[in-house]
Scaffold this active site. Structure first.
Site: not given
Ligand code: GLN
Length: 486
Positions: A78, A153, A177
């Site tokens: 990420k 996210s 997330s």
């Protein structure tokens, strides 16, 4: 079988048997990344360094050097986890050209294991959001239905695993997330116990809630991945070496009791389709080895409000460093104040600004002589005690991962509606407990996730139960929208 259809564990054995090389696996992932570029899963792809790393992994294997099971396995990271010499943007204009000078602890561990880093995945700006629409690099499209969001996210991380572009991906989870996009994309998302995995090098959102975890195709993969990244690290003051993990999950679970809170269903936000898939999954799971019990969690309905007070307060202070001097793309203006104002006005997106302003408010205003933040911190303790007390009675608490199915892109323009999607996931962050999201069926062709919350450091048992869910509940296979377009 196509290489990219293998699981992480499957590829790891194929690499050990030398039936597949790391270069072949890496090339297959890079090809899938290119072919499904329209999904927008990656902000940066590191094709050359990935292939170099794969070649080195193959050479190591050929020399018969003792190596980790992750050696040569292509993974994604990420884009809020820093990587030396690879741009790390947090999906923000603010950091669009930021190249960190060091690797996060988890990246160091992956590199030491010989894993191949394919690139950096798209996300909501600064990990604030639930749809991946707030990225300054464009919205991500769900691999199962490109008209829908992948969640957020860690949407790029979940979606690239679903789209068979990587064998696993690192994500971060502050309020859901990892688990929420895992549910929307039909993959397994694990938020470990707070402190089990070092956050050194994770760009902070809300430090008392943030945790790095994994997105994988199944629970066995999550265990192998977690084994490589967990452990104490003196550079993260909250980290501990408390997590002990086996090398493999047991073939079945025994003598387990799971609790379901009545309060989980006292909301009109829960989509009846999600409820019906969850109920069928619970039916499929319950047997003489897995008992189901109804429990009470009276503070569950206030968790979301507490989360948004605590997380915005912490975010407003964590993001103070992006001022054009210490960090961030510098704006214009001759005086320092003007420069800082233009830096922050031009480079933060609307949702990030909303969080900073809300955070400032909860830290300075309040009720009954205390700030909203102080009040929320107290209620957080009550929530934690209540869940821990419930976990003395049952081994795990289960719920749907999200109240509804993956929304359409653009459907959630009202931030408050978006915040509701975290209602089931935030309690595990507030209490620091580990939580797993595992696919448990599908409705209208879209995946539904089950969340399993466990006691501190109960990851191995939680994954074993997750594996039982995988075995017994309708398996969701993501549709491959790009198939046939080659
Ligand atoms: N969706 C939640 C938020 O916007 C959670 C974010 C996260 O876990 N990083 O705050």
């Amino acid at each position: 079988m196509k290489i990219t259809d293998m699981t992480l564990c499957g590829l790891s054995s194929a690499l050990a048997d030398k039936t597949v090389s790391s270069v072949e696996a890496t090339e297959a992932c890079l090809e899938a990344i290119e072919r499904k570029k329209y999904l927008g899963n990656f902000i940066t792809v590191c094709a050359q360094s990935a292939l170099d790393c794969a070649r080195r992994a193959d050479e190591k294997r050929a020399r018969g050097e003792a190596i980790s099971p992750l050696c040569g396995v292509p993974l994604a990271v990420k884009d809020n986890i820093v990587t030396a010499d690879i741009r790390t943007t947090c999906a923000s204009r603010m950091l669009s050209d930021f190249v960190p000078p060091y690797d996060a602890a988890v990246v160091e561990r992956l590199k030491a294991a010989g894993a191949v880093i394919l690139g950096k995945t798209n996300m909501d700006e600064y990990a604030m959001g639930s749809t991946d629409e707030t990225s300054a690099f464009g919205a991500v499209k769900n691999a199962s239905d490109p008209a829908r969001v992948p969640g957020g996210s860690s949407g790029g991380s979940a979606n690239c695993v679903a789209a068979r572009q990587a064998f696993g991906a690192l994500g971060s989870d502050t309020g859901g997330s990892i688990r929420q996009p895992a549910a929307y994309c039909g993959v397994v998302g694990l938020k470990p116990t707070y402190s089990a995995v070092s956050r050194y090098g994770l760009i902070a959102h809300a430090s008392s809630l943030d945790q790095i975890g994994t997105l994988t195709r199944d629970c066995d993969d999550a265990l192998m991945f977690l084994n490589a990244i967990a452990g104490a690290d003196s550079r993260d003051g909250t980290s501990t070496g408390g997590l002990r993990l086996p090398d493999a999950l047991p073939s079945e679970v025994r003598g387990v009791t799971v609790g379901i809170a009545d309060e989980f269903f006292g909301t009109d936000q829960l989509d009846p389709r999600v409820l019906s898939v969850f109920e069928s999954a619970v039916k499929a799971l319950s047997c003489d080895r897995v008992k189901v019990k109804r429990i009470k969690l009276p503070t569950f309905p206030v968790s979301l409000a507490v989360y948004y007070a605590v997380s915005t307060a912490e975010a407003s202070s964590n993001l103070a460093r992006f001022d054009g001097v210490r960090y961030g793309r510098r704006g214009s203006g001759r005086a320092v104040d003007d420069m800082m104002i233009s830096t922050r006005t031009e480079n933060f997106g609307d949702e990030v600004k909303r969080r900073i302003m809300t955070g400032g408010l909860v830290l300075t205003h309040g009720v009954g002589g205390e700030t909203y933040y102080a009040r929320a911190a107290k209620i957080r303790t009550v929530i934690t005690r209540e869940i821990e007390a419930a976990l003395c009675d049952v081994d795990y608490i289960i719920s749907p991962s999200t109240p509804y199915l993956a929304p359409l892109i653009g459907e959630q323009s009202d931030p408050e509606k978006t915040y509701v999607s975290d209602m089931y996931t935030v309690p595990a962050n507030l209490s620091g407990l580990p939580a797993l999201g595992v696919p448990c069926g599908a409705a209208d062709g879209l995946p539904v996730g089950m969340q399993i919350i466990g006691k501190r450091f109960s990851e191995a048992g939680m994954l074993a139960l997750g594996k039982e869910v995988e075995r017994r509940c309708a398996e969701y296979e993501p549709r491959d929208h790009a198939a046939g377009t080659r």
